[in-house]
Design a protein around this motif. Structure first.
Motif, PDB file in Angstrom:
ATOM      1  N   LYS A 258      20.539   0.195 -40.308  1.00  0.00           N
ATOM      2  CA  LYS A 258      20.129   0.299 -41.703  1.00  0.00           C
ATOM      3  C   LYS A 258      19.222   1.514 -41.887  1.00  0.00           C
ATOM      4  CE  LYS A 258      18.226  -2.198 -45.546  1.00  0.00           C
ATOM      5  NZ  LYS A 258      17.685  -3.436 -46.055  1.00  0.00           N
ATOM      6  N   LEU A 259      19.526   2.286 -42.911  1.00  0.00           N
ATOM      7  CA  LEU A 259      18.700   3.435 -43.261  1.00  0.00           C
ATOM      8  C   LEU A 259      17.623   3.019 -44.253  1.00  0.00           C
ATOM      9  CD1 LEU A 259      21.454   6.134 -43.772  1.00  0.00           C
ATOM     10  CD2 LEU A 259      19.908   5.906 -41.844  1.00  0.00           C
ATOM     11  N   SER A 260      16.516   3.704 -44.196  1.00  0.00           N
ATOM     12  CA  SER A 260      15.444   3.472 -45.149  1.00  0.00           C
ATOM     13  C   SER A 260      15.827   4.042 -46.507  1.00  0.00           C
ATOM     14  CB  SER A 260      14.176   4.152 -44.650  1.00  0.00           C
ATOM     15  OG  SER A 260      13.217   4.223 -45.662  1.00  0.00           O
ATOM     16  N   PRO A 261      15.386   3.434 -47.596  1.00  0.00           N
ATOM     17  CA  PRO A 261      15.679   3.990 -48.911  1.00  0.00           C
ATOM     18  C   PRO A 261      14.979   5.328 -49.154  1.00  0.00           C
ATOM     19  CG  PRO A 261      14.371   1.994 -49.102  1.00  0.00           C
ATOM     20  CD  PRO A 261      14.703   2.161 -47.661  1.00  0.00           C
ATOM     21  N   SER A 262      13.957   5.630 -48.371  1.00  0.00           N
ATOM     22  CA  SER A 262      13.226   6.877 -48.547  1.00  0.00           C
ATOM     23  C   SER A 262      13.914   8.018 -47.800  1.00  0.00           C
ATOM     24  CB  SER A 262      11.796   6.712 -48.009  1.00  0.00           C
ATOM     25  OG  SER A 262      11.206   7.963 -47.824  1.00  0.00           O
ATOM     26  N   PRO A 263      14.206   9.137 -48.465  1.00  0.00           N
ATOM     27  CA  PRO A 263      14.869  10.241 -47.782  1.00  0.00           C
ATOM     28  C   PRO A 263      13.991  10.894 -46.722  1.00  0.00           C
ATOM     29  CG  PRO A 263      14.297  10.855 -50.030  1.00  0.00           C
ATOM     30  CD  PRO A 263      13.969   9.404 -49.874  1.00  0.00           C
ATOM     31  N   ASP A 264      12.667  10.717 -46.839  1.00  0.00           N
ATOM     32  CA  ASP A 264      11.754  11.313 -45.859  1.00  0.00           C
ATOM     33  C   ASP A 264      11.680  10.509 -44.567  1.00  0.00           C
ATOM     34  OD1 ASP A 264      11.141  13.288 -47.693  1.00  0.00           O
ATOM     35  OD2 ASP A 264       9.512  12.101 -48.558  1.00  0.00           O
ATOM     36  N   HIS A 265      12.054   9.272 -44.619  1.00  0.00           N
ATOM     37  CA  HIS A 265      11.969   8.408 -43.441  1.00  0.00           C
ATOM     38  C   HIS A 265      13.299   7.691 -43.302  1.00  0.00           C
ATOM     39  CE1 HIS A 265      10.360   5.964 -40.312  1.00  0.00           C
ATOM     40  NE2 HIS A 265      10.474   4.853 -40.995  1.00  0.00           N
ATOM     41  N   VAL A 266      14.229   8.324 -42.625  1.00  0.00           N
ATOM     42  CA  VAL A 266      15.607   7.862 -42.626  1.00  0.00           C
ATOM     43  C   VAL A 266      15.782   6.484 -42.019  1.00  0.00           C
ATOM     44  CG1 VAL A 266      17.936   8.374 -41.854  1.00  0.00           C
ATOM     45  CG2 VAL A 266      16.482  10.202 -42.658  1.00  0.00           C
ATOM     46  N   PHE A 267      15.284   6.274 -40.835  1.00  0.00           N
ATOM     47  CA  PHE A 267      15.474   4.966 -40.214  1.00  0.00           C
ATOM     48  C   PHE A 267      14.353   4.015 -40.584  1.00  0.00           C
ATOM     49  CE2 PHE A 267      19.120   5.190 -37.655  1.00  0.00           C
ATOM     50  CZ  PHE A 267      19.256   6.501 -37.263  1.00  0.00           C
ATOM     51  N   PHE A 268      14.726   2.801 -40.911  1.00  0.00           N
ATOM     52  CA  PHE A 268      13.751   1.752 -41.125  1.00  0.00           C
ATOM     53  C   PHE A 268      13.225   1.389 -39.740  1.00  0.00           C
ATOM     54  CE2 PHE A 268      11.701  -1.698 -43.081  1.00  0.00           C
ATOM     55  CZ  PHE A 268      11.821  -2.788 -42.260  1.00  0.00           C
ATOM     56  N   GLU A 269      12.007   1.838 -39.453  1.00  0.00           N
ATOM     57  CA  GLU A 269      11.483   1.674 -38.102  1.00  0.00           C
ATOM     58  C   GLU A 269      11.055   0.231 -37.898  1.00  0.00           C
ATOM     59  OE1 GLU A 269      11.266   2.619 -34.495  1.00  0.00           O
ATOM     60  OE2 GLU A 269      11.768   4.206 -35.893  1.00  0.00           O
ATOM     61  N   SER A 270      11.630  -0.412 -36.936  1.00  0.00           N
ATOM     62  CA  SER A 270      11.296  -1.799 -36.670  1.00  0.00           C
ATOM     63  C   SER A 270      11.033  -1.966 -35.189  1.00  0.00           C
ATOM     64  CB  SER A 270      12.449  -2.706 -37.101  1.00  0.00           C
ATOM     65  OG  SER A 270      13.554  -2.452 -36.262  1.00  0.00           O
ATOM     66  N   GLY A 271      10.635  -3.147 -34.831  1.00  0.00           N
ATOM     67  CA  GLY A 271      10.390  -3.442 -33.427  1.00  0.00           C
ATOM     68  C   GLY A 271      11.665  -3.548 -32.609  1.00  0.00           C
ATOM     69  N   ILE A 272      12.807  -3.598 -33.273  1.00  0.00           N
ATOM     70  CA  ILE A 272      14.071  -3.757 -32.550  1.00  0.00           C
ATOM     71  C   ILE A 272      14.292  -2.595 -31.594  1.00  0.00           C
ATOM     72  CG2 ILE A 272      16.581  -3.783 -32.809  1.00  0.00           C
ATOM     73  CD1 ILE A 272      16.241  -5.507 -35.259  1.00  0.00           C
ATOM     74  N   ARG A 273      14.007  -1.380 -32.038  1.00  0.00           N
ATOM     75  CA  ARG A 273      14.202  -0.213 -31.162  1.00  0.00           C
ATOM     76  C   ARG A 273      13.237  -0.253 -29.983  1.00  0.00           C
ATOM     77  NH1 ARG A 273      13.561   6.250 -32.396  1.00  0.00           N
ATOM     78  NH2 ARG A 273      14.224   6.878 -30.317  1.00  0.00           N
ATOM     79  N   THR A 274      11.996  -0.625 -30.227  1.00  0.00           N
ATOM     80  CA  THR A 274      11.002  -0.698 -29.159  1.00  0.00           C
ATOM     81  C   THR A 274      11.404  -1.739 -28.125  1.00  0.00           C
ATOM     82  OG1 THR A 274       9.296  -0.064 -30.735  1.00  0.00           O
ATOM     83  CG2 THR A 274       8.552  -1.064 -28.677  1.00  0.00           C
ATOM     84  N   VAL A 275      11.866  -2.879 -28.574  1.00  0.00           N
ATOM     85  CA  VAL A 275      12.322  -3.919 -27.652  1.00  0.00           C
ATOM     86  C   VAL A 275      13.539  -3.429 -26.868  1.00  0.00           C
ATOM     87  CG1 VAL A 275      13.369  -6.229 -27.522  1.00  0.00           C
ATOM     88  CG2 VAL A 275      11.371  -5.843 -28.955  1.00  0.00           C
ATOM     89  N   GLY A 276      14.477  -2.787 -27.542  1.00  0.00           N
ATOM     90  CA  GLY A 276      15.665  -2.253 -26.871  1.00  0.00           C
ATOM     91  C   GLY A 276      15.308  -1.259 -25.788  1.00  0.00           C
ATOM     92  N   ARG A 277      14.375  -0.354 -26.088  1.00  0.00           N
ATOM     93  CA  ARG A 277      13.931   0.644 -25.113  1.00  0.00           C
ATOM     94  C   ARG A 277      13.313  -0.045 -23.898  1.00  0.00           C
ATOM     95  NH1 ARG A 277       9.920   3.359 -27.927  1.00  0.00           N
ATOM     96  NH2 ARG A 277      11.552   4.310 -29.173  1.00  0.00           N
ATOM     97  N   SER A 278      12.505  -1.070 -24.150  1.00  0.00           N
ATOM     98  CA  SER A 278      11.853  -1.803 -23.050  1.00  0.00           C
ATOM     99  C   SER A 278      12.873  -2.540 -22.190  1.00  0.00           C
ATOM    100  CB  SER A 278      10.830  -2.799 -23.612  1.00  0.00           C
ATOM    101  OG  SER A 278       9.833  -2.108 -24.309  1.00  0.00           O
ATOM    102  N   VAL A 279      13.845  -3.173 -22.824  1.00  0.00           N
ATOM    103  CA  VAL A 279      14.882  -3.898 -22.081  1.00  0.00           C
ATOM    104  C   VAL A 279      15.704  -2.927 -21.238  1.00  0.00           C
ATOM    105  CG1 VAL A 279      16.986  -5.301 -22.301  1.00  0.00           C
ATOM    106  CG2 VAL A 279      14.971  -5.857 -23.674  1.00  0.00           C
ATOM    107  N   LEU A 280      16.084  -1.788 -21.808  1.00  0.00           N
ATOM    108  CA  LEU A 280      16.842  -0.781 -21.057  1.00  0.00           C
ATOM    109  C   LEU A 280      16.059  -0.319 -19.826  1.00  0.00           C
ATOM    110  CD1 LEU A 280      18.268   1.325 -23.997  1.00  0.00           C
ATOM    111  CD2 LEU A 280      19.637   0.215 -22.221  1.00  0.00           C
ATOM    112  N   ASP A 281      14.777  -0.035 -20.016  1.00  0.00           N
ATOM    113  CA  ASP A 281      13.956   0.430 -18.901  1.00  0.00           C
ATOM    114  C   ASP A 281      13.816  -0.647 -17.829  1.00  0.00           C
ATOM    115  OD1 ASP A 281      12.299   2.503 -17.719  1.00  0.00           O
ATOM    116  OD2 ASP A 281      10.603   1.183 -18.141  1.00  0.00           O
ATOM    117  N   LEU A 282      13.601  -1.877 -18.255  1.00  0.00           N
ATOM    118  CA  LEU A 282      13.470  -2.990 -17.309  1.00  0.00           C
ATOM    119  C   LEU A 282      14.756  -3.204 -16.517  1.00  0.00           C
ATOM    120  CD1 LEU A 282      11.961  -5.420 -16.121  1.00  0.00           C
ATOM    121  CD2 LEU A 282      12.771  -6.748 -18.073  1.00  0.00           C
ATOM    122  N   VAL A 283      15.877  -3.240 -17.196  1.00  0.00           N
ATOM    123  CA  VAL A 283      17.162  -3.477 -16.522  1.00  0.00           C
ATOM    124  C   VAL A 283      17.459  -2.360 -15.529  1.00  0.00           C
ATOM    125  CG1 VAL A 283      19.668  -3.595 -16.865  1.00  0.00           C
ATOM    126  CG2 VAL A 283      18.147  -4.937 -18.316  1.00  0.00           C
TER     127      VAL A 283
END
Length: 162
Positions: free
Chosen positions: A32-57
């Motif tokens: 999902k993209l953010s409605p604001s053109p200046d901030h394209v991605f709606f930054e959520s914890g999902i990416r942070t969790v994904g990065r952590s899981v990838l690193d752990l695995v």
């Protein structure tokens, strides 16, 4: 946004990436993209969790294959990252077409559009893994990572010699 259109896109995405989860609740937020053109991605914890899981695995996989020191694991992961596995996966599966914002889907977005931030390929895969973790469990997520974009695929080409 038409919820039927969104659900159809999510089903298409799940089929494309062989999403191993029965639920797709969190998958809907991945692209999902953010409605604001200046901030394209709606930054959520999902990416942070994904990065952590990838690193752990990836760290766990290397450790169980005989890489025991922090430096040795870090060097092997850096060597693995040189081949850009997440970027390749995102391009291979054309994940751009699943980006949406209200009525706009990735099908209508041209690659190279200034609206996409740098490191978009990595962000897509990290978000996908984060959603997968929340929609299932760690073991399911771990197997998907190792079989689809993890160290195992990298080892087959002989880049890690342990």
């Amino acid at each position: 946004m038409d919820i039927r259109k969104l659900n159809a896109k999510i089903e298409e995405l799940a089929a494309e990436v062989n999403y191993p989860c029965k639920k797709t609740n969190h998958l809907k937020f991945v692209f999902k993209l953010s409605p604001s053109p200046d901030h394209v991605f709606f930054e959520s914890g999902i990416r942070t969790v994904g990065r952590s899981v990838l690193d752990l695995v990836n760290s766990h996989y290397l450790f169980t294959r005989g890489y025991t020191g922090n430096r040795e694991i870090d060097e092997a992961k850096a060597h693995y990252q040189e081949n850009k596995p997440y970027e390749k996966y995102a391009k291979e599966h054309n994940l751009y077409r699943f980006v949406y914002n209200h009525e706009l889907f990735g099908d209508e977005i041209k690659r190279g559009n200034k609206d996409f931030p740098k490191a978009k390929d990595i962000a897509f895969v990290e978000r996908l893994v984060g959603a997968m973790y929340y929609d299932s469990d760690f073991e399911t997520c771990k197997e998907w990572i190792i079989n689809n974009l993890g160290i195992r695929a990298f080892k087959k080409i002989g880049s890690i010699n342990k």
